[in-house]
Design a protein around this motif. Structure first.
Motif, short mmCIF file in Angstrom:
data_model
loop_
_atom_site.label_atom_id
_atom_site.label_comp_id
_atom_site.label_asym_id
_atom_site.label_seq_id
_atom_site.Cartn_x
_atom_site.Cartn_y
_atom_site.Cartn_z
N SER A 122 0.83 -1.21 0.00
CA SER A 122 0.00 0.00 0.00
C SER A 122 0.86 1.25 0.00
CB SER A 122 -0.94 0.00 1.21
OG SER A 122 -0.20 -0.04 2.42
N PHE A 123 1.95 1.26 0.77
CA PHE A 123 2.84 2.42 0.79
C PHE A 123 3.49 2.63 -0.58
CE2 PHE A 123 3.93 2.07 5.63
CZ PHE A 123 2.60 2.27 5.93
N SER A 124 3.92 1.53 -1.20
CA SER A 124 4.62 1.66 -2.47
C SER A 124 3.71 2.22 -3.56
CB SER A 124 5.21 0.31 -2.90
OG SER A 124 4.18 -0.60 -3.25
N ILE A 125 2.44 1.84 -3.53
CA ILE A 125 1.52 2.30 -4.59
C ILE A 125 0.92 3.66 -4.27
CG2 ILE A 125 -0.71 1.80 -5.70
CD1 ILE A 125 0.00 -1.16 -5.51
N LEU A 126 0.48 3.88 -3.03
CA LEU A 126 -0.23 5.11 -2.70
C LEU A 126 0.70 6.29 -2.44
CD1 LEU A 126 -3.08 3.76 -0.37
CD2 LEU A 126 -3.06 4.03 -2.85
N THR A 127 1.89 6.04 -1.92
CA THR A 127 2.80 7.16 -1.59
C THR A 127 4.16 7.07 -2.25
OG1 THR A 127 3.91 6.17 0.34
CG2 THR A 127 1.72 7.12 0.71
N TYR A 236 -9.07 1.78 4.44
CA TYR A 236 -9.11 0.34 4.14
C TYR A 236 -7.81 -0.10 3.45
CZ TYR A 236 -10.37 -4.01 1.78
OH TYR A 236 -10.38 -5.30 1.30
N TYR A 237 -7.42 0.64 2.42
CA TYR A 237 -6.28 0.20 1.61
C TYR A 237 -4.94 0.40 2.31
CZ TYR A 237 -9.13 -0.71 -2.51
OH TYR A 237 -10.05 -1.24 -3.38
N TRP A 249 7.11 -14.79 -1.03
CA TRP A 249 7.01 -15.72 -2.15
C TRP A 249 5.57 -15.96 -2.58
CZ3 TRP A 249 4.50 -20.34 -1.02
CH2 TRP A 249 4.46 -20.74 0.31
N LEU A 250 4.61 -15.39 -1.84
CA LEU A 250 3.21 -15.46 -2.25
C LEU A 250 2.77 -14.19 -3.00
CD1 LEU A 250 1.52 -17.10 0.88
CD2 LEU A 250 1.93 -18.15 -1.35
N ARG A 251 3.76 -13.43 -3.48
CA ARG A 251 3.44 -12.14 -4.12
C ARG A 251 2.51 -12.31 -5.32
NH1 ARG A 251 8.18 -10.21 -4.18
NH2 ARG A 251 7.83 -8.85 -2.40
N PHE A 252 2.79 -13.27 -6.18
CA PHE A 252 1.93 -13.45 -7.36
C PHE A 252 0.51 -13.77 -6.94
CE2 PHE A 252 -0.08 -16.17 -10.58
CZ PHE A 252 -0.02 -15.34 -11.68
N PHE A 253 0.36 -14.62 -5.93
CA PHE A 253 -0.98 -15.00 -5.47
C PHE A 253 -1.74 -13.79 -4.93
CE2 PHE A 253 -3.57 -16.07 -1.72
CZ PHE A 253 -4.56 -16.83 -2.33
N SER A 254 -1.11 -13.01 -4.04
CA SER A 254 -1.85 -11.92 -3.38
C SER A 254 -2.01 -10.70 -4.28
CB SER A 254 -1.15 -11.53 -2.07
OG SER A 254 0.14 -11.04 -2.33
N TRP A 260 -4.79 -7.42 -5.41
CA TRP A 260 -4.50 -6.28 -4.55
C TRP A 260 -3.81 -5.15 -5.32
CZ3 TRP A 260 -6.97 -5.13 -0.49
CH2 TRP A 260 -7.42 -6.09 0.41
N ARG A 261 -2.88 -5.49 -6.18
CA ARG A 261 -2.16 -4.44 -6.90
C ARG A 261 -3.09 -3.64 -7.81
NH1 ARG A 261 2.75 -2.63 -8.06
NH2 ARG A 261 3.74 -4.20 -6.73
N SER A 262 -3.91 -4.31 -8.58
CA SER A 262 -4.80 -3.60 -9.50
C SER A 262 -5.85 -2.78 -8.73
CB SER A 262 -5.49 -4.59 -10.44
OG SER A 262 -6.25 -5.54 -9.73
N LYS A 263 -6.33 -3.32 -7.61
CA LYS A 263 -7.31 -2.57 -6.81
C LYS A 263 -6.69 -1.29 -6.25
CE LYS A 263 -9.70 -6.75 -5.18
NZ LYS A 263 -9.92 -7.61 -3.98
N MET A 264 -5.48 -1.41 -5.72
CA MET A 264 -4.83 -0.24 -5.13
C MET A 264 -4.46 0.78 -6.20
SD MET A 264 -2.40 -1.74 -2.11
CE MET A 264 -3.08 -2.67 -0.73
N GLU A 265 -4.02 0.31 -7.35
CA GLU A 265 -3.68 1.25 -8.42
C GLU A 265 -4.91 1.99 -8.93
OE1 GLU A 265 -1.66 -1.26 -11.19
OE2 GLU A 265 0.30 -1.00 -10.21
N ALA A 266 -6.03 1.28 -9.01
CA ALA A 266 -7.28 1.94 -9.44
C ALA A 266 -7.71 2.97 -8.40
CB ALA A 266 -8.38 0.89 -9.64
#
Length: 536
Positions: A122-127, A236-237, A249-254, A260-266
């Motif tokens: 969340s920090f990497s995408i939002l800030t 929330y985000y 190592w679960l990065r692709f899954f989450s 999560w990435r597409s939701k946060m970017e949107a």
């Protein structure tokens, strides 16, 4: 001959079997030794760490945080394992601090190594880790932003310069209560507080108000609706339960499969668009240019940010001015509104305390004007009420997550670098070794045995830390304290409050909204104008 061959062959097989068995035994011995050495090594390393519950495979102690009220769950675990407790969150080491004594020892031992932020999705995408709240420390950008914040943006003089603006906005919103009072209707106090805190913030930030109350000349109702949703979504985000933050190592899954990435970017694109409309940076530049010749011109927060060379000697670009403004909103509006709502819930549930607070405000402010900021230093009991509210109901009960940048030796333990540090303010504030009857609302404790507790000091009063502690303490602590006291003082000065028929107030019934601890049911009260006291 056949029998001889069979006997000879059998003998050779037994030799081979013996060889294989010997090798197998050696392998077992070596593997066992390696396991023993590993276990001993882990045990030795664990000896240097604080005690804590046994972690599960892969997820570690994450289930301890996967509960509705994790601050209470961590408090209960601390009762079993101690005030400084070690957890493993997936593959992330974590230390939870649950008493003022431990907080003091840890911060004084190595606060400079306790002030960074974890690299959450969340920090990497939002800030992009470039705002005051999320920039890593140590680091040039964070130190520049912090210095700029304390000496310029949120300095005592700068905050004082907006006193007239805050008074104007409070008066505007008090008129809404007057109309409701005349109709003897209940008001959703949480929403009123949210609108008021939002207006106080937007006026200081961009010299605009979002809510007009009566809707006359309302500023873009479309933006108003978007604003409410924006803040709910941001809460929330910003603390979203992204499993790859703890199990990389679960990065692709989450991030991909769970989305999560597409939701946060949107969401990021939505909030950037909304605040681009609200901030109108080009208009700020033109207004600032005209204002240089106007002695009465008071720059707002955005004006000040647009001129500050904090990014390696350069001013922040527009994108990061917007991101910093978003952080101010997210950090201040909801927490201020929620804190005053908790205070009002406690006062309504304790009418004798309410009466005493009203009498003090009446004595200082009289009955011919609203309470002003200059009155606050002369309201020790009201200040004690607010301190007790901060103590019992810290809006972010677990604060904002930190990460150590080097090994820390304190309290007889060795805490490794890149350890998540959680200060459980909820547990610290309810430590029975510090506070007598910690679950009771007793403001007098801050006029008597705890009268010297200063919740606005970063390195002094570890037993009350609503704004955090150390050098990563919330930079807006002074402004936040003024806003909550000003709103509370005028609510109880201008109105008596009662619960509507069939309603009730339960200051214990709480739930988490993102990182913020809120009343489960928004406080609904009927305001009755007090005789002879102005309402706006």
């Amino acid at each position: 001959m056949v029998g001889l061959q069979w006997t000879s062959g059998a003998a050779v097989d037994w030799q081979r079997l013996g060889y294989v068995a010997g090798v197998s035994a050696l392998v077992v011995i070596l593997v066992t030794e390696l396991i023993v050495l590993y276990v001993r090594g882990q045990a030795q390393r664990r000896k240097d760490l604080p005690p804590g519950p046994q972690p599960w495979p892969i997820v570690g102690n994450l289930p301890a945080l996967a509960v509705a009220k994790m601050h209470q769950n961590l408090q209960q675990l601390a009762a079993a394992f101690g005030p400084v407790m070690y957890l493993r969150l997936g593959s992330v080491p974590c230390v939870v601090v649950s008493t003022a004594e431990v907080a003091r020892a840890l911060v004084r031992a190595s606060d400079e190594h306790l002030s960074s932020r974890p690299k959450l999705l969340s920090f990497s995408i939002l800030t992009e880790f470039r705002t005051m709240g999320t920039a890593p420390s140590p680091g040039k950008l964070w130190h520049s932003l912090r210095k700029f914040s304390s000496s310029e943006l949120l300095s005592v003089n700068r905050v004082a310069s907006y006193e007239g603006t805050r008074r104007e906005e409070l008066s505007n919103m008090m008129q809404v209560l007057l109309e409701t009072s005349k109709r003897s209707e209940a008001v959703n106090l949480k929403f009123w507080l949210f609108q008021t805190a939002a207006n106080l913030t937007t006026r200081m930030l961009v010299n605009k108000r979002i809510y007009y109350g009566n809707k006359a000349n309302s500023y873009q109702e479309e933006v108003e609706k978007e604003f409410e949703q924006f803040l709910q979504d941001r809460l929330y985000y910003i603390t979203a339960p992204v499993i790859s933050d703890y199990v990389p190592w679960l990065r692709f899954f989450s991030e991909t499969m769970q989305g999560w990435r597409s939701k946060m970017e949107a969401y990021r694109d939505t909030e950037m668009s909304l605040f681009g409309k609200i901030l109108e940076l080009e208009k700020h530049r033109k207004r600032a240019a005209k204002g240089e010749a106007d002695a009465s011109y008071i720059p707002d927060f955005v004006d000040v940010m647009m001129e500050a060379p904090v990014d390696n000697g350069k001013v922040l670009d527009d994108k990061f001015i917007i991101k910093q403004a978003l952080e101010f909103f997210g950090a201040g509006v909801e927490t201020s509104a929620t804190t005053v709502e908790w205070a009002m819930a406690e006062l309504v549930a304790n009418p004798e305390i309410m009466k005493r607070a009203q009498e003090e405000v009446d004595t200082i402010a009289g009955k011919d004007r609203l309470v002003q900021e200059s009155d606050i230093p002369n309201l020790p009991f009201l200040t004690a009420v607010m301190k007790e509210t901060f103590r019992m109901h810290p809006s972010p009960p677990l604060g904002f997550p930190r990460e150590s940048t080097a090994q820390i030796e304190a309290l007889g333990y060795k805490i490794p670098a890149r350890t998540r540090i959680i200060f459980n303010a909820y547990a610290i504030h309810r430590d029975p070794a510090v506070y007598e009857n910690p679950d009771e609302f007793k403001p007098d404790r801050f006029l008597q045995q705890h009268r010297n507790v200063n919740h606005l000091a970063a390195f002094d009063s570890y037993e009350l830390i609503p704004f955090g502690v150390g050098r990563r303490m919330c930079p807006g602590y002074n402004l936040g304290n003024i806003i909550v006291l000003l709103m509370l003082a005028n609510l109880i000065h201008s109105y008596d409050w009662c619960v509507p028929d069939g309603g009730s107030v339960d200051p214990i019934d709480a739930e988490m909204t993102g990182p913020v601890l809120c009343l489960r049911n928004p406080l609904s009260l009927v305001p009755k104008q007090r005789l002879g006291v102005p309402s706006f």
